[in-house]
Design a protein around this motif. Structure first.
Motif, short mmCIF file in Angstrom:
data_model
loop_
_atom_site.label_atom_id
_atom_site.label_comp_id
_atom_site.label_asym_id
_atom_site.label_seq_id
_atom_site.Cartn_x
_atom_site.Cartn_y
_atom_site.Cartn_z
N ARG A 33 0.85 -1.19 0.00
CA ARG A 33 0.00 0.00 0.00
C ARG A 33 0.89 1.24 0.00
N VAL A 34 0.55 2.17 -0.87
CA VAL A 34 1.28 3.43 -0.96
C VAL A 34 0.28 4.56 -0.78
N SER A 35 0.59 5.50 0.09
CA SER A 35 -0.29 6.64 0.29
C SER A 35 0.51 7.93 0.25
N MET A 36 -0.13 8.97 -0.21
CA MET A 36 0.46 10.31 -0.26
C MET A 36 -0.45 11.24 0.53
N ILE A 37 0.09 11.92 1.51
CA ILE A 37 -0.73 12.78 2.37
C ILE A 37 -0.17 14.19 2.45
N TYR A 38 -1.05 15.15 2.23
CA TYR A 38 -0.71 16.55 2.45
C TYR A 38 -1.35 16.97 3.76
N PHE A 39 -0.52 17.36 4.72
CA PHE A 39 -1.01 17.83 6.02
C PHE A 39 -0.95 19.36 6.02
N GLY A 40 -2.11 19.99 5.97
CA GLY A 40 -2.17 21.45 5.95
C GLY A 40 -2.15 22.01 7.36
N GLY A 41 -1.05 22.66 7.72
CA GLY A 41 -0.92 23.21 9.06
C GLY A 41 -0.78 24.72 9.05
N PRO A 42 -1.06 25.37 10.17
CA PRO A 42 -0.94 26.83 10.28
C PRO A 42 0.50 27.23 10.57
N PRO A 43 0.81 28.52 10.55
CA PRO A 43 2.14 28.98 10.99
C PRO A 43 2.38 28.61 12.44
N LEU A 44 3.63 28.41 12.81
CA LEU A 44 3.97 27.97 14.16
C LEU A 44 3.46 28.94 15.23
N SER A 45 3.44 30.24 14.92
CA SER A 45 3.03 31.24 15.91
C SER A 45 1.52 31.47 15.96
N GLU A 46 0.78 30.80 15.08
CA GLU A 46 -0.67 31.01 15.00
C GLU A 46 -1.37 30.55 16.28
N LYS A 47 -2.26 31.39 16.80
CA LYS A 47 -3.04 31.03 17.98
C LYS A 47 -4.27 30.23 17.55
N ILE A 48 -4.44 29.08 18.16
CA ILE A 48 -5.55 28.18 17.84
C ILE A 48 -6.57 28.24 18.97
N ALA A 49 -7.79 28.61 18.63
CA ALA A 49 -8.88 28.71 19.60
C ALA A 49 -10.19 28.73 18.83
#
Length: 213
Positions: A152-168
């Motif tokens: 099995r082969v999979s390709m994944i794009y993980f979309g993340g925010p900037p490191l300093s971004e506040k998550i709430a």
């Protein structure tokens, strides 16, 4: 020979870059549709985090070789290729070859297999999006079990925010008497915490608020 290898490497890199750009656009479009569904006026409230130059996004290629039946565990189950977890980022865009293995966990704890389809993309909500929507969208717990016959082969794009971004939770979703289910944190803080935890842990647990009933 060295020149030929260099050309091949450049072609491969260009193809990967084009693919990542395409799935990133797809992820942004999905996030904007989700914002529409939540009736958020700023429909780029999620997608702008992926478009940011400082976006902490990752592309990963996974290969799971076949696992013969004699390598099954004591209960006759296929061995785990990648243990159960949720994705910590905002969104994940996954595509794989036509080989089974991906499973998702239902609310009752049972696991079901996702039918393989090499012509489809699978979209996972990540922990960060769960927090930003105050639990309206749930991060999907999933795993990969080894296939007995095929790789099995999979390709994944993980979309993340900037490191300093506040998550709430978004203020626009917190109108009325709705309580925030999560404490505010930066993506760097959450990423650092996630790396210190075990794969199957509830990584959002440290940032959950105790809401009075």
């Amino acid at each position: 020979m060295g020149f030929v290898l260099f050309i091949s490497f450049c072609c491969c890199r260009c193809a990967v870059d084009e693919y990542v750009s395409a799935v990133k656009r797809m992820g942004c479009e999905v996030l904007e549709l989700l914002a529409d569904g939540l009736k958020i006026q700023a429909r780029d409230v999620f997608s702008k985090l992926l478009k940011d130059e400082q976006s902490d996004s990752v592309f990963r290629l996974n290969h799971y070789p076949p696992c013969p039946e004699n390598y099954q565990d004591m209960n006759g189950r296929n061995l785990i290729g990648f243990g159960e977890h949720t994705d910590p980022q905002i969104i994940s865009v996954l595509r794989s070859n036509n080989t089974s293995g991906l499973q998702i966990s239902l609310r009752d704890g049972n696991w079901i297999s996702v039918p393989p389809d090499q012509n489809s993309f699978f979209i996972n909500v990540g922990d960060s999006l769960q927090v930003m929507t105050n639990g309206r969208f749930k991060s999907v717990r999933h795993r990969v079990v080894a296939n007995t016959l095929k790789s099995r082969v999979s390709m994944i794009y993980f979309g993340g925010p900037p490191l300093s971004e506040k998550i709430a939770p978004l203020p626009s979703l917190m109108e009325g008497s709705e309580d925030s289910l999560y404490k505010e944190f930066t993506w760097f803080e959450y990423k650092k915490s996630a790396y210190k935890s075990r794969l199957a842990d509830n990584r959002l647990g440290l940032f959950e608020k105790i809401v009075a009933s």
